[in-house]
Design a protein around this motif. Structure first.
Motif, PDB file in Angstrom:
ATOM      1  N   VAL A 166       0.859  -1.190   0.000  1.00 55.14           N
ATOM      2  CA  VAL A 166       0.000   0.000   0.000  1.00 55.14           C
ATOM      3  C   VAL A 166       0.894   1.238   0.000  1.00 55.14           C
ATOM      4  O   VAL A 166       1.847   1.326   0.769  1.00 55.14           O
ATOM      5  CB  VAL A 166      -0.920   0.017   1.238  1.00 55.14           C
ATOM      6  CG1 VAL A 166      -1.790   1.263   1.251  1.00 55.14           C
ATOM      7  CG2 VAL A 166      -1.783  -1.241   1.282  1.00 55.14           C
ATOM      8  N   SER A 167       0.580   2.199  -0.885  1.00 52.83           N
ATOM      9  CA  SER A 167       1.341   3.448  -0.982  1.00 52.83           C
ATOM     10  C   SER A 167       0.395   4.643  -1.004  1.00 52.83           C
ATOM     11  O   SER A 167      -0.757   4.535  -1.426  1.00 52.83           O
ATOM     12  CB  SER A 167       2.164   3.494  -2.276  1.00 52.83           C
ATOM     13  OG  SER A 167       3.112   2.487  -2.316  1.00 52.83           O
ATOM     14  N   LEU A 168       0.908   5.777  -0.576  1.00 57.92           N
ATOM     15  CA  LEU A 168       0.229   7.059  -0.707  1.00 57.92           C
ATOM     16  C   LEU A 168       0.775   7.726  -1.960  1.00 57.92           C
ATOM     17  O   LEU A 168       1.988   7.851  -2.117  1.00 57.92           O
ATOM     18  CB  LEU A 168       0.518   7.931   0.521  1.00 57.92           C
ATOM     19  CG  LEU A 168       0.041   9.376   0.469  1.00 57.92           C
ATOM     20  CD1 LEU A 168      -1.479   9.449   0.444  1.00 57.92           C
ATOM     21  CD2 LEU A 168       0.602  10.145   1.668  1.00 57.92           C
ATOM     22  N   LEU A 169      -0.115   8.128  -2.864  1.00 57.55           N
ATOM     23  CA  LEU A 169       0.287   8.848  -4.076  1.00 57.55           C
ATOM     24  C   LEU A 169      -0.083  10.311  -3.916  1.00 57.55           C
ATOM     25  O   LEU A 169      -1.226  10.630  -3.570  1.00 57.55           O
ATOM     26  CB  LEU A 169      -0.431   8.280  -5.315  1.00 57.55           C
ATOM     27  CG  LEU A 169      -0.214   6.806  -5.609  1.00 57.55           C
ATOM     28  CD1 LEU A 169      -1.060   6.397  -6.816  1.00 57.55           C
ATOM     29  CD2 LEU A 169       1.237   6.493  -5.847  1.00 57.55           C
ATOM     30  N   LEU A 170       0.863  11.206  -4.163  1.00 55.98           N
ATOM     31  CA  LEU A 170       0.617  12.651  -4.085  1.00 55.98           C
ATOM     32  C   LEU A 170       0.724  13.262  -5.469  1.00 55.98           C
ATOM     33  O   LEU A 170       1.640  12.942  -6.219  1.00 55.98           O
ATOM     34  CB  LEU A 170       1.646  13.302  -3.152  1.00 55.98           C
ATOM     35  CG  LEU A 170       1.618  12.819  -1.708  1.00 55.98           C
ATOM     36  CD1 LEU A 170       2.806  13.401  -0.947  1.00 55.98           C
ATOM     37  CD2 LEU A 170       0.311  13.191  -1.030  1.00 55.98           C
ATOM     38  N   TYR A 171      -0.231  14.138  -5.794  1.00 55.71           N
ATOM     39  CA  TYR A 171      -0.287  14.827  -7.085  1.00 55.71           C
ATOM     40  C   TYR A 171      -0.396  16.318  -6.829  1.00 55.71           C
ATOM     41  O   TYR A 171      -1.162  16.738  -5.965  1.00 55.71           O
ATOM     42  CB  TYR A 171      -1.544  14.447  -7.866  1.00 55.71           C
ATOM     43  CG  TYR A 171      -1.815  12.986  -8.015  1.00 55.71           C
ATOM     44  CD1 TYR A 171      -1.495  12.323  -9.198  1.00 55.71           C
ATOM     45  CD2 TYR A 171      -2.423  12.251  -7.009  1.00 55.71           C
ATOM     46  CE1 TYR A 171      -1.768  10.981  -9.359  1.00 55.71           C
ATOM     47  CE2 TYR A 171      -2.699  10.905  -7.161  1.00 55.71           C
ATOM     48  CZ  TYR A 171      -2.371  10.280  -8.335  1.00 55.71           C
ATOM     49  OH  TYR A 171      -2.648   8.942  -8.491  1.00 55.71           O
ATOM     50  N   ARG A 172       0.346  17.125  -7.578  1.00 57.86           N
ATOM     51  CA  ARG A 172       0.138  18.573  -7.488  1.00 57.86           C
ATOM     52  C   ARG A 172      -1.295  18.827  -7.947  1.00 57.86           C
ATOM     53  O   ARG A 172      -1.769  18.215  -8.889  1.00 57.86           O
ATOM     54  CB  ARG A 172       1.126  19.343  -8.363  1.00 57.86           C
ATOM     55  CG  ARG A 172       0.960  20.847  -8.167  1.00 57.86           C
ATOM     56  CD  ARG A 172       2.141  21.644  -8.627  1.00 57.86           C
ATOM     57  NE  ARG A 172       3.297  21.676  -7.762  1.00 57.86           N
ATOM     58  CZ  ARG A 172       3.381  22.311  -6.596  1.00 57.86           C
ATOM     59  NH1 ARG A 172       2.342  22.947  -6.118  1.00 57.86           N
ATOM     60  NH2 ARG A 172       4.484  22.323  -5.908  1.00 57.86           N
ATOM     61  N   LYS A 173      -2.012  19.661  -7.222  1.00 58.38           N
ATOM     62  CA  LYS A 173      -3.426  19.935  -7.491  1.00 58.38           C
ATOM     63  C   LYS A 173      -3.655  20.252  -8.969  1.00 58.38           C
ATOM     64  O   LYS A 173      -2.929  21.040  -9.556  1.00 58.38           O
ATOM     65  CB  LYS A 173      -3.896  21.103  -6.634  1.00 58.38           C
ATOM     66  CG  LYS A 173      -5.381  21.089  -6.379  1.00 58.38           C
ATOM     67  CD  LYS A 173      -5.748  22.089  -5.329  1.00 58.38           C
ATOM     68  CE  LYS A 173      -6.314  21.285  -4.180  1.00 58.38           C
ATOM     69  NZ  LYS A 173      -6.756  22.064  -3.076  1.00 58.38           N
ATOM     70  N   GLY A 174      -4.648  19.573  -9.561  1.00 55.84           N
ATOM     71  CA  GLY A 174      -5.010  19.816 -10.948  1.00 55.84           C
ATOM     72  C   GLY A 174      -4.212  19.022 -11.968  1.00 55.84           C
ATOM     73  O   GLY A 174      -4.426  19.165 -13.156  1.00 55.84           O
ATOM     74  N   THR A 175      -3.277  18.175 -11.512  1.00 59.03           N
ATOM     75  CA  THR A 175      -2.494  17.363 -12.452  1.00 59.03           C
ATOM     76  C   THR A 175      -2.772  15.881 -12.200  1.00 59.03           C
ATOM     77  O   THR A 175      -3.343  15.506 -11.177  1.00 59.03           O
ATOM     78  CB  THR A 175      -0.971  17.594 -12.296  1.00 59.03           C
ATOM     79  OG1 THR A 175      -0.538  17.028 -11.058  1.00 59.03           O
ATOM     80  CG2 THR A 175      -0.624  19.067 -12.359  1.00 59.03           C
TER      81      THR A 175
END
Length: 94
Positions: A37-46
């Motif tokens: 299990v991983s946490l994925l982070l995205y810059r807002k709107g991408t």
């Protein structure tokens, strides 16, 4: 590449979802699987993943958690990756 947070700390598994604590931004998710299990982070709107953070071992029952110190949460969106599947947090504010 600049780090998005100051430090990764143990999270609080007592609740699920994302919330701000004195230590930082806490992420907690219950998963009924033995897959990674991983946490994925995205810059807002991408849609491009800015960071993938493995959640390691369960911290309470079937809950995985971590806390990001000094993380600019308002600038990012997130999902969880379970095995090869991308999951949206059902507790996320819409």
């Amino acid at each position: 590449m600049k780090k998005l947070w100051k430090e990764i700390k143990p999270g609080d598994p007592a609740g699920q979802g994302v919330w701000k604590t004195e230590a930082g931004i806490n992420f907690a998710v219950a998963v009924e699987t033995e897959e990674p299990v991983s946490l994925l982070l995205y810059r807002k709107g991408t849609k491009r993943v800015s960071a993938e953070l493995p959640l390691g071992t369960k911290t309470m029952g079937n809950v995985y958690s971590l806390c990001l110190a000094e993380f600019p949460a308002g600038d990012y969106e997130y999902n969880y990756k379970v095995g090869e599947n991308i999951l949206t947090d059902e507790r996320a504010a819409r």
